[in-house]
Enzyme design. Sequence first.
Site, short mmCIF file in Angstrom:
data_model
loop_
_atom_site.label_atom_id
_atom_site.label_comp_id
_atom_site.label_asym_id
_atom_site.label_seq_id
_atom_site.Cartn_x
_atom_site.Cartn_y
_atom_site.Cartn_z
N HIS A 29 51.96 38.94 44.35
CA HIS A 29 51.14 40.04 43.83
C HIS A 29 52.02 41.27 43.57
O HIS A 29 52.36 42.02 44.49
CB HIS A 29 50.02 40.38 44.83
CG HIS A 29 49.00 41.32 44.30
ND1 HIS A 29 47.64 41.08 44.41
CD2 HIS A 29 49.10 42.50 43.67
CE1 HIS A 29 46.97 42.08 43.86
NE2 HIS A 29 47.85 42.97 43.41
N ASP A 87 53.75 46.73 35.34
CA ASP A 87 53.67 48.15 35.00
C ASP A 87 53.64 49.03 36.24
O ASP A 87 53.50 50.26 36.13
CB ASP A 87 52.48 48.43 34.07
CG ASP A 87 51.15 47.89 34.60
OD1 ASP A 87 51.15 46.87 35.33
OD2 ASP A 87 50.10 48.49 34.28
N GLY A 102 42.00 46.66 38.20
CA GLY A 102 41.40 47.93 37.81
C GLY A 102 40.40 48.35 38.88
O GLY A 102 40.28 47.70 39.92
N HIS A 154 41.43 40.50 42.04
CA HIS A 154 41.53 41.64 42.96
C HIS A 154 40.14 41.81 43.59
O HIS A 154 39.18 42.12 42.89
CB HIS A 154 41.84 42.93 42.19
CG HIS A 154 43.28 43.15 41.91
ND1 HIS A 154 43.94 42.51 40.90
CD2 HIS A 154 44.19 43.98 42.49
CE1 HIS A 154 45.19 42.93 40.86
NE2 HIS A 154 45.38 43.82 41.81
N GLU A 198 39.35 45.20 48.16
CA GLU A 198 40.34 46.27 48.32
C GLU A 198 39.59 47.60 48.44
O GLU A 198 39.55 48.20 49.50
CB GLU A 198 41.29 46.28 47.11
CG GLU A 198 42.33 47.38 47.14
CD GLU A 198 43.11 47.50 45.81
OE1 GLU A 198 42.60 47.01 44.77
OE2 GLU A 198 44.18 48.11 45.82
N ASP A 212 52.54 44.80 45.51
CA ASP A 212 51.57 45.40 44.58
C ASP A 212 52.29 46.21 43.50
O ASP A 212 52.41 45.75 42.39
CB ASP A 212 50.53 46.26 45.32
CG ASP A 212 49.21 46.34 44.57
OD1 ASP A 212 49.03 45.56 43.60
OD2 ASP A 212 48.34 47.15 44.95
O1 LIG Z 1 45.91 47.34 43.67
C1 LIG Z 1 45.41 47.37 42.55
N1 LIG Z 1 44.06 47.22 42.42
C2 LIG Z 1 43.46 47.19 41.20
N2 LIG Z 1 44.12 47.37 40.07
C3 LIG Z 1 45.45 47.57 40.14
C4 LIG Z 1 46.14 47.58 41.35
N3 LIG Z 1 47.43 47.83 41.10
C5 LIG Z 1 47.56 47.94 39.77
N4 LIG Z 1 46.36 47.79 39.18
C6 LIG Z 1 46.04 47.88 37.77
C7 LIG Z 1 46.81 48.98 37.06
C8 LIG Z 1 47.64 48.28 36.05
O2 LIG Z 1 47.76 49.01 34.84
C9 LIG Z 1 46.91 46.96 35.83
C10 LIG Z 1 47.70 45.82 35.24
O3 LIG Z 1 48.89 45.58 35.91
O4 LIG Z 1 46.43 46.66 37.14
ZN LIG Z 2 47.24 44.74 42.53
#
Ligand SMILES: O=c1[nH]cnc2c1ncn2[C@H]1C[C@H](O)[C@@H](CO)O1
Ligand SMILES: [Zn+2]
Length: 386
Positions: A23, A27, A187, A214, A217, A306
């Site tokens: 994970h 980006d 997201g 996801h 969380e 992450d």
């Molecule tokens: O931990 C996360 N939870 C939900 N969304 C996330 C997390 N870390 C990054 N993202 C989102 C922001 C990025 O732009 C997108 C794609 O990698 O995924």
């Molecule tokens: Zn993530």
Amino acid sequence: MMSQITSAPAPEQIRRAPKVLLHDHLDGGLRPGTIIDLAREVGYEALPETEADKLGIWFREAADSGSLPRYLETFAHTCAVMQTKEALFRVAAECAEDLAEDGVVYAEIRYAPEQHLERGLSLEEVVEAVNDGFREGERRAKANGHRIRVGALLTAMRHAARALEIAELANRYRGPESGVVGFDIAGAEAGFPPTRHLDAFEYLKRENNHFTIHAGEAFGLPSIWQALQWCGADRLGHGVRIIDDIEVAEDGSVKLGRLASYVRDKRIPLEMCPTSNLQTGAATSYAEHPIGLLRRLHFRATVNTDNRLMSGTSMTREFEHLVDAFGYTLDDMQWFTVNAMKSAFIPFDERLAMINDVIKPGYAELKSEWLFQQTASTSGSVAAAH
Ligand SMILES: O=c1[nH]cnc2c1ncn2[C@H]1C[C@H](O)[C@@H](CO)O1
Ligand SMILES: [Zn+2]
């Protein structure tokens, strides 16, 4: 038989130990210096800092807000500079190189192709540029004496409505040539349940494809329950809130609710990301992070980064924090690593080969070094006593 390793591994040993990462967002892992270079090249003027060190600190601090939506706002800057083939190639190649340098031997890196279309790229061009970048990074790592294999997970954003299209893309690019190994949704979680994208998950199941979600969380058990029982997720991104379904009595006895039992019984992999969870408020400290209890209860827990940029972290650092908090040894590290490798989305025989040919020998070597040092220091003290 190898004796039990009892002491905490040193940071250098943790770095050299083979690690598996399931994970990690493309980006969310750019080098600060690369963001600055790319911003200059594409004329992006909204960066909050123009010096690499300061920019790295800015990301960490801005992401340290205690809320997932605020954490996610920082991605506007990284996505802004990842809008050309060259930029995507560079970021992907550097990602593979950085992970290899950190001792990661297998990684599944995710990103949302739909977030990289602002300057006219097609979804296909995005995927191909990233895949080419990963292959280049693997080659550079090899030239530097490291071995890494990188697979891509294509993410759909849960607030948007392109999940089926991205799932189809993941299916089309699946396989050893391109290296796409599965699908994810990411997201803001609250208000965007995984069932919004049921069509995408049903499609992937019909195609015998793999996906993670996801869940658990920023939102609790209902999100995990939907991800597993409605959507059929193979793995859970984070899943930390599964702790809400586990009762620990004062005498230390533990009672699992039905959902927690299901997750453990079915060996559902939990992609845990301790530092990220502290930043978004999903956990309060490393010592209190649910991974400690979940490891003791033999859930299929894995350790992940992450977002290395926003969380100022690496796999080595995540393990260092866990070693400090829970006294983990090389045996524990190996346990987490084998868990992760078993849970990867590549074929079974390839996972097994990684475990038997790379992971186990890597840990065996570190453990024998440890034993050698123990013996040397014991015989040294015996000699000194005479
Ligand atoms: O931990 C996360 N939870 C939900 N969304 C996330 C997390 N870390 C990054 N993202 C989102 C922001 C990025 O732009 C997108 C794609 O990698 O995924
Ligand atoms: Zn993530």
